[in-house]
Write an enzyme that holds these catalytic residues in place. Sequence first.
Site, short mmCIF file in Angstrom:
data_model
loop_
_atom_site.label_atom_id
_atom_site.label_comp_id
_atom_site.label_asym_id
_atom_site.label_seq_id
_atom_site.Cartn_x
_atom_site.Cartn_y
_atom_site.Cartn_z
N ASP A 1 0.82 -1.20 0.00
CA ASP A 1 0.00 0.00 0.00
C ASP A 1 0.86 1.26 0.00
O ASP A 1 2.06 1.22 0.33
CB ASP A 1 -0.90 -0.03 1.25
N ASP B 1 -10.87 1.95 -3.06
CA ASP B 1 -11.41 1.64 -1.74
C ASP B 1 -12.93 1.64 -1.76
O ASP B 1 -13.57 1.23 -0.80
CB ASP B 1 -10.92 2.67 -0.70
#
Length: 731
Positions: free
Chosen positions: A478, A548
């Site tokens: 990430d 997301d």
Amino acid sequence: MNILYDETGRLFKIDTQHTSYVLGIVDEEGFPGHAYYGPILEDIDVAYCMRIAEPPFVPSQNNRDRGCFLDTFPTEFPGNGVGDYRESAIEIADGNGNRAVQLFYKSHRIYPGKPKKEGLPATFGTDAECMTLEIVTQDPVLDLEVILFYSVFADTDAIARSVRVVNRGKESIQLEKIMSASLDMDNDNYKMLTLHGSWARERQMEWRSIGHGRQSVGSVRGESSHQEHPFLAVASENCTQTAGDVWGFHFVYSGNFLAQVERNQFDSLRISMGIHPGGFSYELKPGDVFEAPEVIMVYSAEGLGAMSRAYHDLYRNHLIRSPYKDRKRPILINNWEATYFDFDTDKLLAIAAEAKKAGIEMLVMDDGWFGHRNDDNSSLGDWQVNEEKLSGGLKYLVDQVNAIGLKFGIWFEPEMVSPDSDLYRQHPDWAIAVPNRVPCRLRNQYVLDLSRPEVVDYVYECVASVLRSANIEYVKWDMNRQLTDVGSGYLDNKHQGELMHRYVLGVYALQERLITEFPNLLLENCSGGGARFDPGMLYYSPQIWCSDDTDAVERLGIQEGTALLYPLSTIGAHVSDCPNHTVGRVTPFETRGHVALAGTFGYELDITRIPQEDRDMIPGQVELYHKYNDLIRRGDYYRIASYRDNHFYDCYEVVAKDRSEALLFYIQVMNRPNYHSRIIKVPGLDDTRRYRVEGEERTYAGSTLRNAGLVIPNMWGDFQSKLIHIVATDL
Ligand code: GLA
């Protein structure tokens, strides 16, 4: 594919299966000019397209109006500051601070294969699969060499372009700007397509008309970004999915970029793509070489659909290296939306046990397993397991998960440091910051200075030692904040302008090391959702977390924009719980499954707590994944309808390369009262073969499906969906 050189006309013709690109060397001085890019040509001699016999072209012997010539000539790679006022492709500051550059042809080479780009992601292929043209150009005053590379592929209508700059002079120079591609062409009322976005709204398609002057998208955020994507296309006014001209440009790079179209006084266009020049300055000492990243150009005479399929094939066959690229990925369950930071060994094992019963194959432990990270305010950089949460340690957890029968995956955010971390307390100078200025926090964290070799080594060891300590088969890498306060305590004053690019090179170096030491690791890149979904990252990981936003309806637009360029096999997509955590929408579990199937497929929910009727549907979804994933991963993608345009329904299709089967995804986003069923025309099948729709008795010719279509009855309710499997009857 072929690359020809015509010595008499000094013309190069670069052919893919359906397209030609022609450039020529003009005048005694050797100006490299661009003649043509479009459908495949028989003739090489299209030098007339450069209009070198018309005013305001003036041969070099007559210097009276040289500026007029330079400002209109369709230049292959424009220099700076000597008469062409359009966007330059290169700018140099020499020892005296002068900025002029002008490039002339010196030599060329044509050869099979494609050279590697040291330290950079790039497309690749064997000598039989691709060939390359290298044109060496030179600025004799600066003693600078700029090598233009063009590679073509036997199986795909794409041209990979890039540039290498070599300082052959005796003095250091500053490279202030370097585009990787520049293309001049006549305008024909073309329009421009780009992808814009934000967190949870990545890659939304946007069309605009091309006015005079410069229109661009770009990123100066240190990553390719949620906000704008390193892509642009120029297309004919009537361009649709199936018809019209389109020229696509996609940048194989994960940092700052500029993608621009400029329309000049004579209505010609200049398309430029490369590293964003804002803040960029790179020293080239005598003998130094700068490799600029690659641009993938695709021309399609058959609208956006053929362009998308060319990019998909190129990336599947010539960019992704992972051994997983042509394998079914394990169906994963990720605990982020299930637990956020609130989990422990028991909770994860309970999820794993229930997941196993449903047919899920891997548990991924997301953020919050290290340091004392119970929210997003601490511990990035301290990659030691938090034994208060994970009693028994990481290996114990992994072994238990394996004993349940699931693989194990883990989350890292290696490029970051929290102000509240041991790492930051020990090495505050390892964070990117400008001296005497308190750096700006984003998500309460700083970015590590990856231009610094010891930081790269430290970060690598953190990740690698965790992977060595247990049977971890997947990593989610990430990157949750963009760069600000761009200063490095490691680079001296003269080299601060190199930091943004060196940062990206640091990321690439880290991931290269990782996949070299752990060749069977399944790596999924991620950046606050899909902020680093770019072709550069695909060179390291076969899949990237797309957004997301896991809401099935929002995902339609996000996945549509993503699939404009990327194969479905790369698009990280999960089924999550409702009300959706980002938008609060409630959609049927079945629809969430269908939308996630058009990606890597997995779950992101607390399987021990979701409603029983949802849980009961998981084995069926798992079955669909196993039934269709080979087709979805390998097939040709067709976009049929977009609910962003029609407000009611979305429809896309994947067709097997051998046309033996197809899967049609139909999502009725909004129900419409008192309305007909819909007829969907099904493209891509073999006109003369016969097909049966699974569940129906009758058969259809491929041409009937393409022209007359299939009837999709209206469904009760909003957010309904249907998968339609079409199979050839001659199998
Ligand atoms: C990012 C990712 C999410 C999740 C969180 C964890 O936002 O995109 O999927 O991993 O970070 O902090």
